[in-house]
Motif scaffolding. Sequence first.
Motif, PDB file in Angstrom:
ATOM      1  N   TYR A 155     -30.972  33.498  42.146  1.00  0.00           N
ATOM      2  CA  TYR A 155     -31.020  34.679  43.043  1.00  0.00           C
ATOM      3  C   TYR A 155     -31.480  34.274  44.272  1.00  0.00           C
ATOM      4  O   TYR A 155     -30.879  34.552  45.403  1.00  0.00           O
ATOM      5  CB  TYR A 155     -32.021  35.813  42.577  1.00  0.00           C
ATOM      6  N   CYS A 168     -28.584  32.306  46.018  1.00  0.00           N
ATOM      7  CA  CYS A 168     -27.763  33.333  46.681  1.00  0.00           C
ATOM      8  C   CYS A 168     -27.989  34.110  47.841  1.00  0.00           C
ATOM      9  O   CYS A 168     -27.410  34.350  48.574  1.00  0.00           O
ATOM     10  CB  CYS A 168     -27.269  34.070  45.536  1.00  0.00           C
ATOM     11  N   PRO A 213     -19.968  33.601  38.878  1.00  0.00           N
ATOM     12  CA  PRO A 213     -19.953  35.274  38.951  1.00  0.00           C
ATOM     13  C   PRO A 213     -20.475  35.673  40.240  1.00  0.00           C
ATOM     14  O   PRO A 213     -20.204  36.935  40.326  1.00  0.00           O
ATOM     15  CB  PRO A 213     -21.275  35.296  37.902  1.00  0.00           C
ATOM     16  N   PHE A 214     -21.231  35.214  41.083  1.00  0.00           N
ATOM     17  CA  PHE A 214     -21.681  35.858  42.360  1.00  0.00           C
ATOM     18  C   PHE A 214     -20.935  35.301  43.640  1.00  0.00           C
ATOM     19  O   PHE A 214     -21.047  33.859  43.816  1.00  0.00           O
ATOM     20  CB  PHE A 214     -23.263  36.073  42.473  1.00  0.00           C
ATOM     21  N   PRO A 215     -20.478  35.901  44.617  1.00  0.00           N
ATOM     22  CA  PRO A 215     -20.089  37.465  44.441  1.00  0.00           C
ATOM     23  C   PRO A 215     -18.640  37.714  43.971  1.00  0.00           C
ATOM     24  O   PRO A 215     -18.585  39.014  43.573  1.00  0.00           O
ATOM     25  CB  PRO A 215     -20.235  37.729  45.862  1.00  0.00           C
ATOM     26  N   GLY A 227     -17.231  37.533  40.977  1.00  0.00           N
ATOM     27  CA  GLY A 227     -17.358  38.089  39.682  1.00  0.00           C
ATOM     28  C   GLY A 227     -17.483  39.775  39.694  1.00  0.00           C
ATOM     29  O   GLY A 227     -16.720  40.392  38.931  1.00  0.00           O
ATOM     30  N   TYR A 228     -17.996  40.172  40.804  1.00  0.00           N
ATOM     31  CA  TYR A 228     -18.042  41.508  40.997  1.00  0.00           C
ATOM     32  C   TYR A 228     -16.532  42.290  41.247  1.00  0.00           C
ATOM     33  O   TYR A 228     -16.577  43.689  41.283  1.00  0.00           O
ATOM     34  CB  TYR A 228     -19.123  41.735  41.974  1.00  0.00           C
ATOM     35  N   ILE A 229     -15.690  41.705  41.818  1.00  0.00           N
ATOM     36  CA  ILE A 229     -14.288  42.297  42.184  1.00  0.00           C
ATOM     37  C   ILE A 229     -13.238  41.408  41.156  1.00  0.00           C
ATOM     38  O   ILE A 229     -12.127  41.408  41.567  1.00  0.00           O
ATOM     39  CB  ILE A 229     -14.099  41.887  43.536  1.00  0.00           C
ATOM     40  N   GLY A 247     -14.072  36.048  39.490  1.00  0.00           N
ATOM     41  CA  GLY A 247     -15.216  35.037  38.960  1.00  0.00           C
ATOM     42  C   GLY A 247     -14.468  33.862  38.595  1.00  0.00           C
ATOM     43  O   GLY A 247     -15.345  32.756  38.653  1.00  0.00           O
TER      44      GLY A 247
END
Length: 364
Positions: free
Chosen positions: A120, A123, A174-176, A178-180, A183
């Motif tokens: 975290y 990121c 996965p970030f970011p 993966g949110y769309i 990923g």
Amino acid sequence: MKGKELKPSTFQIWKLAARPHTLTASVAPVFVGYALTLRLIQQHPVLCGDVDETNHNHTCNNNDASASLLPMTMQFAAFAGLIQISTNLHNDYADFVKGADTDKRVGQARATQKGWLTPYETCRGCVLCLMASLFIGMRYLIPTNCDGGSSADPIMVFIVLSSLFNAVAYTGGPFPLGYIGLGNISIGYSGLGDLFVFLYFGIVATVSVPYLYVTKTACISPLEDTTKLLQLLQYPFLCSIPIGFLATNIIVVNNLRDRHTDIHAGKRTMAVRFGATFAKMEYLLLVVASYAFCVYFFLLEAESVRWTTLLPLLSLPMSIPQLKAVAFGGKDGQMLNEHVGGAAKLQLVYCILMTAGCLIANTR
């Protein structure tokens, strides 16, 4: 019994994650672009915009041109540097969560892998740098400010947005993305890292400053005056190719070193796909081609300043120990760490010498 590794200071941890020592790869070509722009202005005084009313000829004061060009150069250098730091921070995070950075890593330590930063935190640092680079892009790079208005330059819109995307898509994770639902996309893991570095650390980093000056100061539209723009940028584009070759070699050595651990993480770099011999020959060919371009530029340049194009050849002795170790030597794993830096130093010195050659030619 091996003692527990001491945790560095907070500053040292973030320095390790951001890898500021790598910034020369993205920033040095920008200053080559600065020198190439001065050369362009000298050869085409109409780009400067100063008119001698006595004889109706265009004249150009290099000091005035440099004064307006330098802020533009610094803005793009800041943008390029922030994009690279963002990429480094995201790579620190993503390689850890995807399993490429483990306790078996042979390269330099990574902050997330060591547990010195949480995913975290890494990121969050990446996002802050991306936001800063987006601000620079939106405020200084994208607006054209021609004809009394402030329209958006479509080429710079693409460069800014694609750079932001590539910063997180280089390693993926996965970030970011993966949110769309993206990923699984990764430039580096799919073996396209070499091409990415060549395009953005070579061509884009070198040509962008000449492009910005020509479109913002001389107000040559990329849509309406495409042919003229391409003619003006032809030489800067050619100069960007050897710079891109040497920048690519940084990732070639990196991937050659990491290929054994990359296999287990599913990272299909060129060194993994085609083997160590391929990577070594790629390194050799890129170095040779970079110096061959000096001879090509020598043939293109005017006779009075022709010798200035050969200045990058002064870095040739630096390439010999790198070639011996990487292309012809038996070094592998951790023994290649110093040669990742060696490839970066070679590109930096090559860029400095090319910049010097352009500046000397401008004074003659």
